[in-house]
Design a protein around this motif. Structure first.
Motif, PDB file in Angstrom:
ATOM      1  N   GLY A 125      39.947  29.359  26.475  1.00 45.05           N
ATOM      2  CA  GLY A 125      39.502  28.281  25.596  1.00 45.05           C
ATOM      3  C   GLY A 125      38.717  28.750  24.387  1.00 45.05           C
ATOM      4  N   ARG A 126      38.441  30.039  24.292  1.00 45.56           N
ATOM      5  CA  ARG A 126      37.724  30.559  23.130  1.00 45.56           C
ATOM      6  C   ARG A 126      38.713  31.001  22.055  1.00 45.56           C
ATOM      7  NH1 ARG A 126      33.385  34.741  25.341  1.00 45.56           N
ATOM      8  NH2 ARG A 126      35.182  35.528  26.493  1.00 45.56           N
ATOM      9  N   LEU A 127      38.207  31.223  20.844  1.00 41.43           N
ATOM     10  CA  LEU A 127      39.036  31.641  19.721  1.00 41.43           C
ATOM     11  C   LEU A 127      38.986  33.157  19.609  1.00 41.43           C
ATOM     12  CD1 LEU A 127      40.715  30.541  17.268  1.00 41.43           C
ATOM     13  CD2 LEU A 127      38.604  30.785  15.931  1.00 41.43           C
ATOM     14  N   TYR A 128      40.179  33.772  19.507  1.00 40.58           N
ATOM     15  CA  TYR A 128      40.255  35.231  19.476  1.00 40.58           C
ATOM     16  C   TYR A 128      40.683  35.762  18.108  1.00 40.58           C
ATOM     17  CZ  TYR A 128      39.315  35.549  24.435  1.00 40.58           C
ATOM     18  OH  TYR A 128      38.692  35.486  25.648  1.00 40.58           O
ATOM     19  N   ARG A 129      40.526  37.042  17.936  1.00 38.82           N
ATOM     20  CA  ARG A 129      40.815  37.706  16.658  1.00 38.82           C
ATOM     21  C   ARG A 129      42.247  37.418  16.204  1.00 38.82           C
ATOM     22  NH1 ARG A 129      40.889  44.008  14.977  1.00 38.82           N
ATOM     23  NH2 ARG A 129      39.482  43.895  13.199  1.00 38.82           N
ATOM     24  N   GLY A 130      42.410  37.120  14.920  1.00 42.05           N
ATOM     25  CA  GLY A 130      43.726  36.822  14.380  1.00 42.05           C
ATOM     26  C   GLY A 130      44.484  38.076  13.992  1.00 42.05           C
ATOM     27  N   LYS A 131      45.787  38.029  14.175  1.00 44.26           N
ATOM     28  CA  LYS A 131      46.656  39.109  13.712  1.00 44.26           C
ATOM     29  C   LYS A 131      46.997  38.853  12.246  1.00 44.26           C
ATOM     30  CE  LYS A 131      48.498  40.216  18.251  1.00 44.26           C
ATOM     31  NZ  LYS A 131      49.723  40.509  19.062  1.00 44.26           N
ATOM     32  N   THR A 132      47.306  39.919  11.518  1.00 44.93           N
ATOM     33  CA  THR A 132      47.385  39.822  10.065  1.00 44.93           C
ATOM     34  C   THR A 132      48.731  39.320   9.531  1.00 44.93           C
ATOM     35  OG1 THR A 132      47.998  42.171   9.905  1.00 44.93           O
ATOM     36  CG2 THR A 132      45.649  41.619   9.732  1.00 44.93           C
ATOM     37  N   GLY A 133      49.661  38.962  10.411  1.00 43.50           N
ATOM     38  CA  GLY A 133      50.944  38.443   9.947  1.00 43.50           C
ATOM     39  C   GLY A 133      50.782  37.202   9.085  1.00 43.50           C
ATOM     40  N   VAL A 134      49.830  36.346   9.431  1.00 43.95           N
ATOM     41  CA  VAL A 134      49.602  35.125   8.655  1.00 43.95           C
ATOM     42  C   VAL A 134      49.158  35.462   7.236  1.00 43.95           C
ATOM     43  CG1 VAL A 134      47.208  34.890   9.486  1.00 43.95           C
ATOM     44  CG2 VAL A 134      48.431  32.890   8.619  1.00 43.95           C
ATOM     45  N   ALA A 135      48.335  36.496   7.089  1.00 42.24           N
ATOM     46  CA  ALA A 135      47.882  36.898   5.761  1.00 42.24           C
ATOM     47  C   ALA A 135      49.033  37.468   4.945  1.00 42.24           C
ATOM     48  CB  ALA A 135      46.761  37.937   5.888  1.00 42.24           C
ATOM     49  N   ARG A 136      49.866  38.273   5.561  1.00 39.52           N
ATOM     50  CA  ARG A 136      51.007  38.847   4.857  1.00 39.52           C
ATOM     51  C   ARG A 136      51.941  37.742   4.355  1.00 39.52           C
ATOM     52  NH1 ARG A 136      52.839  43.875   4.653  1.00 39.52           N
ATOM     53  NH2 ARG A 136      51.445  44.529   6.337  1.00 39.52           N
ATOM     54  N   GLU A 210      33.966  29.007  20.521  1.00 44.49           N
ATOM     55  CA  GLU A 210      33.269  30.286  20.499  1.00 44.49           C
ATOM     56  C   GLU A 210      34.274  31.352  20.096  1.00 44.49           C
ATOM     57  OE1 GLU A 210      31.225  33.410  23.677  1.00 44.49           O
ATOM     58  OE2 GLU A 210      31.526  31.299  24.245  1.00 44.49           O
ATOM     59  N   TYR A 211      33.837  32.317  19.288  1.00 43.61           N
ATOM     60  CA  TYR A 211      34.735  33.352  18.789  1.00 43.61           C
ATOM     61  C   TYR A 211      34.535  34.667  19.535  1.00 43.61           C
ATOM     62  CZ  TYR A 211      36.930  36.690  15.579  1.00 43.61           C
ATOM     63  OH  TYR A 211      37.707  37.681  15.027  1.00 43.61           O
ATOM     64  N   VAL A 212      35.653  35.344  19.810  1.00 43.29           N
ATOM     65  CA  VAL A 212      35.627  36.663  20.439  1.00 43.29           C
ATOM     66  C   VAL A 212      36.345  37.636  19.515  1.00 43.29           C
ATOM     67  CG1 VAL A 212      36.288  38.043  22.443  1.00 43.29           C
ATOM     68  CG2 VAL A 212      35.692  35.625  22.736  1.00 43.29           C
ATOM     69  N   ASP A 213      35.674  38.695  19.085  1.00 47.03           N
ATOM     70  CA  ASP A 213      36.255  39.636  18.129  1.00 47.03           C
ATOM     71  C   ASP A 213      37.119  40.678  18.837  1.00 47.03           C
ATOM     72  OD1 ASP A 213      36.785  40.562  15.601  1.00 47.03           O
ATOM     73  OD2 ASP A 213      35.058  41.910  15.546  1.00 47.03           O
ATOM     74  N   GLN A 214      38.063  40.178  19.615  1.00 48.38           N
ATOM     75  CA  GLN A 214      39.065  40.998  20.278  1.00 48.38           C
ATOM     76  C   GLN A 214      40.379  40.223  20.244  1.00 48.38           C
ATOM     77  OE1 GLN A 214      38.113  42.859  24.113  1.00 48.38           O
ATOM     78  NE2 GLN A 214      36.026  42.100  23.913  1.00 48.38           N
ATOM     79  N   TYR A 215      41.493  40.946  20.357  1.00 55.92           N
ATOM     80  CA  TYR A 215      42.781  40.268  20.434  1.00 55.92           C
ATOM     81  C   TYR A 215      42.948  39.646  21.816  1.00 55.92           C
ATOM     82  CZ  TYR A 215      44.044  42.708  16.122  1.00 55.92           C
ATOM     83  OH  TYR A 215      44.076  43.177  14.832  1.00 55.92           O
ATOM     84  N   ALA A 216      43.459  38.431  21.837  1.00 52.51           N
ATOM     85  CA  ALA A 216      43.642  37.728  23.112  1.00 52.51           C
ATOM     86  C   ALA A 216      44.571  38.503  24.039  1.00 52.51           C
ATOM     87  CB  ALA A 216      44.197  36.330  22.858  1.00 52.51           C
ATOM     88  N   ALA A 217      45.619  39.112  23.480  1.00 52.61           N
ATOM     89  CA  ALA A 217      46.554  39.871  24.309  1.00 52.61           C
ATOM     90  C   ALA A 217      45.861  41.050  24.988  1.00 52.61           C
ATOM     91  CB  ALA A 217      47.722  40.360  23.458  1.00 52.61           C
ATOM     92  N   THR A 218      44.927  41.681  24.278  1.00 49.46           N
ATOM     93  CA  THR A 218      44.184  42.804  24.854  1.00 49.46           C
ATOM     94  C   THR A 218      43.304  42.334  26.000  1.00 49.46           C
ATOM     95  OG1 THR A 218      44.152  43.940  22.718  1.00 49.46           O
ATOM     96  CG2 THR A 218      42.540  44.655  24.362  1.00 49.46           C
TER      97      THR A 218
END
Length: 287
Positions: A125-136, A210-218
């Motif tokens: 339920g927390r928010l995890y680090r975004g992958k950069t594909g959206v920025a590209r 709440e934000y977690v500065d890790q990738y959810a997959a990790t």
């Protein structure tokens, strides 16, 4: 036509069991390309956001959604195909790039494209680090990025449960983000990370997560070896200050408006109308 029919049919069902509501619908343009970047709490995120918008929006979806077995698996696969979800192989490399290129073509055609920057559902339920594909995508297409927060879908459909819990489902849409200042820098990894963190911060602010500065997959991979949540105090994308926001709650007007949207979709399908990707936007809601 099939897109509208699927929306109307499922919308009628979900209106009976849920009270979907939307806030900030006026931020989605009536015409032209835009990227909808959403948090990802449950499979049904891909149901409710398309249902609550008059313009069609196509999302990337993991390949597993199209290969499920049993009644539930076939229903999910049928809906995903019905609303044009693009299957993506999350192993990375050329497979993921091909899916993003499909999204880029859609944006170049002036349509809406949806993406979950986290890359997978949140495990807790927390928010995890975004992958950069959206920025590209944003820098290559020049399209604005519209942050979206799904509210309550993880409570309605907790991971591992078969029977959904009945509760209001919300969609909160933020103001478009313009990254034209970074035009031509889509190969700069530092720029891509900065843009992605800005997008994730807006999603965090809208959702109250709440934000977690890790990738959810990790985190999911580590959870197989050891239980427990990642350590550390409160954080925000890119080292920003944690916003003083909470999880949004719907107003009575927003609940009524959500019901009206789904009723209108059902009526339009009955009348054989197909608004397509350039249909009118619903009236703005409170908030």
């Amino acid at each position: 036509m099939f897109y509208g029919l699927v929306k109307a049919t499922l919308g009628t069902t979900l209106r009976v069991f849920y009270q979907p509501w939307i806030r900030g619908a006026e931020h989605v343009p009536d015409h032209g390309a835009a990227i909808l970047a959403s948090n990802h709490l449950a499979v049904i995120d891909s149901f409710f956001l398309p249902l609550m918008l008059r313009r069609s929006v196509v999302f990337l979806g993991k390949q597993d959604y199209f290969t499920g077995s049993g009644v539930k698996g076939k229903l999910v696969a049928g809906f995903m195909r019905g609303v044009g979800t693009i299957p993506v192989d999350r192993s990375g490399g050329k497979a993921s790039e091909a899916a993003l290129n499909t999204g880029l073509r859609r944006l170049q055609d002036g349509e809406l494209f949806g993406i979950y920057p986290e890359g997978t559902r949140s495990p807790d339920g927390r928010l995890y680090r975004g992958k950069t594909g959206v920025a590209r995508l944003a820098l290559q297409s020049g399209a604005p990025v519209i942050p979206v927060a799904m509210i309550g879908t993880n409570i309605a459909q907790p991971i591992g449960t078969r029977i959904p819990r009945l509760r209001p489902i919300g969609v909160v849409i933020g103001e478009p983000l313009d990254f034209s200042r970074y035009a031509g820098l889509e190969d700069d990894r530092f720029v891509l990370r900065s843009v992605t963190d800005e997008i994730m911060y807006e999603i965090m602010r809208l959702s109250g997560q709440e934000y977690v500065d890790q990738y959810a997959a990790t985190v999911k991979a580590k959870a197989k070896a050891a239980a427990g949540r990642p350590s550390g105090g409160p954080a925000a994308p890119g080292g920003r200050r944690v916003p003083a926001t909470g999880v949004p709650e719907p107003t009575e007007q927003e609940l009524v408006h959500g019901k009206e949207l789904l009723e209108a979709a059902a009526q339009e399908a009955d009348e054989g109308e197909d608004h397509g990707p350039t249909g009118d936007q619903p009236p703005s809601s409170a908030g």
